[in-house]
Design an enzyme around this catalytic site. Structure first.
Site, PDB file in Angstrom:
ATOM      1  N   CYS A   1     -32.237  -1.438 -70.115  1.00 49.62           N
ATOM      2  CA  CYS A   1     -33.445  -2.155 -70.507  1.00 49.62           C
ATOM      3  C   CYS A   1     -33.593  -3.346 -69.567  1.00 49.62           C
ATOM      4  CB  CYS A   1     -33.291  -2.621 -71.954  1.00 49.62           C
ATOM      5  SG  CYS A   1     -34.622  -3.686 -72.512  1.00 49.62           S
TER       6      CYS A   1
ATOM      7  N   CYS B   1     -39.960  -1.301 -66.453  1.00 49.92           N
ATOM      8  CA  CYS B   1     -39.534  -1.168 -67.853  1.00 49.92           C
ATOM      9  C   CYS B   1     -39.115   0.281 -68.006  1.00 49.92           C
ATOM     10  CB  CYS B   1     -40.695  -1.492 -68.795  1.00 49.92           C
ATOM     11  SG  CYS B   1     -40.415  -0.993 -70.518  1.00 49.92           S
TER      12      CYS B   1
END
Ligand code: DGL
Length: 263
Positions: free
Chosen positions: A73, A187
């Site tokens: 992440c 992302c």
């Protein structure tokens, strides 16, 4: 059995990294945690992301005796990786950050779009990365509020609408001077919207994600990578089991079992 590698994300996005890890380390066992019960991370305070990252790391160490951790992440890497490394000096920890450097190197127009969460773009880590590449390319930064959440819920209409509005906001695409020819997916959820993005920006645009370099780095840091045998894959979520199960089924491995976690 060889000790597994832990992988976590705010939700299903890290599956794009796990896909690359599986390709790079086909015999390695992994434990994946989707923190969907506390997502999205990208529009929350860094304090929330740090707290969640610490709790999940402790869970993976205590319950699964992981030999390494992949923070799959960008937002959690930006907010928490320094602290996690300080708190667990014995544990190899690999993070993910937007692939600005390879994008700048391969762009011919030297104009690069960067799609990421607000949290990532505002972080000191990202700002330092950007500053280190000054003069290499012009980066057009686009915070994509809501996009990770829409992907998380596999809401096709919302994915389409948000991708349309964010790609329009970044400018023109193409291979002429002044046009964007390369877009960084900053992302880990966004690779799952790659088809929609390509349809909106045109095939001339190259999308750059970070899964493969993260997987290569993970291979380098492992002290005991599994080189034979059948790997064990475990999936758990703090959110809805069905949501993770259908994403795993669609993008990774049909029929995998998913546990409900209370972390
Ligand atoms: N997948 C995450 C990232 O790479 C964050 C998505 C979110 O929870 O906002 O940044």
């Amino acid at each position: 059995m060889k000790r597994p590698v832990g992988v976590f994300d705010s939700g299903i996005g890290g599956l794009s990294v796990l896909r690359a890890l599986r390709a790079e380390l086909p015999h390695q066992s992994f434990v994946y945690v989707a923190d969907s019960g506390h997502a999205p991370y990208g529009e929350r305070e860094p304090g929330h992301v740090i707290e969640r990252s610490q709790a999940i790391t402790q869970y993976l160490i205590r319950q699964h005796d992981i030999q390494a951790l992949v923070v799959a992440c960008n937002t959690a890497t930006a907010a928490a990786i320094g602290l996690l490394r300080q708190q667990h000096p014995e544990l190899p920890i690999v993070g993910v950050e937007p692939a600005l450097k390879p994008a700048a190197a391969s762009s011919r127009t030297h104009r690069v779009g960067v799609m990421a969460t607000r949290g990532t773009l505002q972080s000191a880590k990202f700002q330092a990365l950007l500053a280190s590449l000054q003069g290499r390319a012009e980066f057009v930064l686009q915070p994509c509020d809501g996009l990770a959440d829409a992907i998380e819920h596999q809401d096709a209409a919302r994915i389409q609408a948000l991708c349309r509005s964010y790609t329009q906001a970044m400018g023109r695409y193409g291979s002429a001077a002044g046009e964007i020819d390369t877009v960084v997916l900053g992302c880990t959820h966004y690779p799952f919207a790659a088809d929609t993005l390509h349809a909106l920006m045109g095939d001339v645009v190259q999308l750059v994600e970070s899964g493969a370099p993260v997987a290569r780095q993970t291979r380098r840091v492992l002290r005991e990578p599994a080189s034979s045998g059948h790997p064990n894959l475990r999936f758990g979520t703090t959110g809805q089991v069905e949501q993770l199960r259908s994403a795993v089924q669609r993008w990774l491995q049909p029929g995998a079992a998913v546990d409900k976690l209370h972390i």
